[in-house]
Design a protein around this motif. Sequence first.
Motif, PDB file in Angstrom:
ATOM      1  N   ARG A  61      71.664  26.454  64.728  1.00 12.71           N
ATOM      2  CA  ARG A  61      71.936  27.702  64.077  1.00 12.71           C
ATOM      3  C   ARG A  61      72.436  28.640  65.399  1.00 12.71           C
ATOM      4  NH1 ARG A  61      68.549  29.358  58.865  1.00 12.71           N
ATOM      5  NH2 ARG A  61      69.021  27.660  57.546  1.00 12.71           N
ATOM      6  N   PHE A  65      75.321  31.439  65.296  1.00 21.25           N
ATOM      7  CA  PHE A  65      75.187  32.539  65.328  1.00 21.25           C
ATOM      8  C   PHE A  65      75.677  33.467  66.483  1.00 21.25           C
ATOM      9  CE2 PHE A  65      71.918  36.098  66.970  1.00 21.25           C
ATOM     10  CZ  PHE A  65      72.090  36.884  65.950  1.00 21.25           C
ATOM     11  N   ILE A 157      76.542  42.417  51.150  1.00 22.44           N
ATOM     12  CA  ILE A 157      75.940  42.076  52.321  1.00 22.44           C
ATOM     13  C   ILE A 157      74.287  42.059  52.109  1.00 22.44           C
ATOM     14  CG2 ILE A 157      75.508  43.031  54.613  1.00 22.44           C
ATOM     15  CD1 ILE A 157      78.160  44.295  54.362  1.00 22.44           C
ATOM     16  N   ILE A 158      73.854  42.523  51.543  1.00 22.07           N
ATOM     17  CA  ILE A 158      72.235  43.008  51.279  1.00 22.07           C
ATOM     18  C   ILE A 158      71.772  41.804  50.499  1.00 22.07           C
ATOM     19  CG2 ILE A 158      70.451  44.113  50.382  1.00 22.07           C
ATOM     20  CD1 ILE A 158      71.720  46.929  51.043  1.00 22.07           C
ATOM     21  N   SER A 160      73.443  39.180  49.972  1.00 25.78           N
ATOM     22  CA  SER A 160      73.553  37.720  50.725  1.00 25.78           C
ATOM     23  C   SER A 160      72.617  37.367  51.830  1.00 25.78           C
ATOM     24  CB  SER A 160      75.140  37.815  51.477  1.00 25.78           C
ATOM     25  OG  SER A 160      76.086  37.825  50.521  1.00 25.78           O
ATOM     26  N   ILE A 161      72.239  38.535  52.213  1.00 25.91           N
ATOM     27  CA  ILE A 161      70.997  38.294  53.201  1.00 25.91           C
ATOM     28  C   ILE A 161      69.697  37.833  52.529  1.00 25.91           C
ATOM     29  CG2 ILE A 161      69.355  39.552  54.812  1.00 25.91           C
ATOM     30  CD1 ILE A 161      71.948  41.082  55.620  1.00 25.91           C
ATOM     31  N   VAL A 162      69.393  38.651  51.390  1.00 24.41           N
ATOM     32  CA  VAL A 162      68.188  38.275  50.650  1.00 24.41           C
ATOM     33  C   VAL A 162      68.397  36.833  50.027  1.00 24.41           C
ATOM     34  CG1 VAL A 162      67.280  38.800  48.357  1.00 24.41           C
ATOM     35  CG2 VAL A 162      67.837  40.682  49.948  1.00 24.41           C
ATOM     36  N   ASN A 163      69.503  36.458  49.630  1.00 22.79           N
ATOM     37  CA  ASN A 163      69.806  35.104  49.065  1.00 22.79           C
ATOM     38  C   ASN A 163      69.624  34.043  49.865  1.00 22.79           C
ATOM     39  OD1 ASN A 163      69.643  33.742  46.446  1.00 22.79           O
ATOM     40  ND2 ASN A 163      71.892  33.127  46.885  1.00 22.79           N
ATOM     41  N   TRP A 164      69.800  34.365  51.382  1.00 20.32           N
ATOM     42  CA  TRP A 164      69.661  33.538  52.412  1.00 20.32           C
ATOM     43  C   TRP A 164      68.438  32.938  52.531  1.00 20.32           C
ATOM     44  CZ3 TRP A 164      73.019  31.640  56.143  1.00 20.32           C
ATOM     45  CH2 TRP A 164      72.488  30.781  57.273  1.00 20.32           C
ATOM     46  N   PHE A 165      67.454  33.582  51.964  1.00 21.43           N
ATOM     47  CA  PHE A 165      65.825  33.332  52.130  1.00 21.43           C
ATOM     48  C   PHE A 165      65.265  32.731  50.760  1.00 21.43           C
ATOM     49  CE2 PHE A 165      66.432  36.610  55.337  1.00 21.43           C
ATOM     50  CZ  PHE A 165      65.820  35.857  56.339  1.00 21.43           C
TER      51      PHE A 165
END
Length: 239
Positions: A61, A65, A157-158, A160-165
């Motif tokens: 990653r 990144f 955005i929020i 998507s970040i939460v669902n990343w985890f």
Amino acid sequence: MFDNNSDAYVGYQDVHSVRSAVSAILKNVYLWMTMALAISGLTAMVVAGNAELMQAIYAGRGTLFILFLVQFGLIWLISSRIGSMSFLTATLLFIAYSIVTGVTLSSIFLLFTTGSIASVFFITAGTFAALSIYGFITKKDLSTWRTYLFMGLIGLIIASIVNWFLASEMMYWIISYVGVAVFIGLTAYDTQKIKQLACACYAESEDTQNKVALLGAITLYLDFINLFLYILRIFGKRK
């Protein structure tokens, strides 16, 4: 009588000059947006066709990144400093941004079939064109959408970040459909805003007009790319 005719002719000439200047600005907006999309698309296909490059980018990653940081840095630099940089520099930075975006977009060839990518691209192009035309010709003031679109974008955005985890499939689909709705709205809203900016700067220098057109192209380019990616999440056929 002669004076009245002369005044009418001068008035016509002024209106014609304004329309010509605005048309030239808007023409450049779509020309440069199309150029950037072509660069990104070609870059994505070239990178996707090179196994070594794909391995280097997606093996870990870290590289990806860094690419995202470069993307963010370039778009911030252009948007915040375009007034103090030359138009040539701004154009070269936009081209660089298009190339980096193309590299990151190469990942879609790992996830989706080439046929579905092509189909979704044309669906997106048709949808984008219809919305952009609507934003251009509508008499409705779309600035009233601004708050809702901004809130929707922040929410995306929020989430998507939460669902990343979390990796929630339900949240994935909700984000995808909300993303399509948000960028449908943004495409129409941004088109109207760009048209208004073009009308406001018709009397400015050619350099200023070119910079306004370039910023407009970047805005619509981002709308198109994001709309494409969200539609692809919904209709793309996975490998």
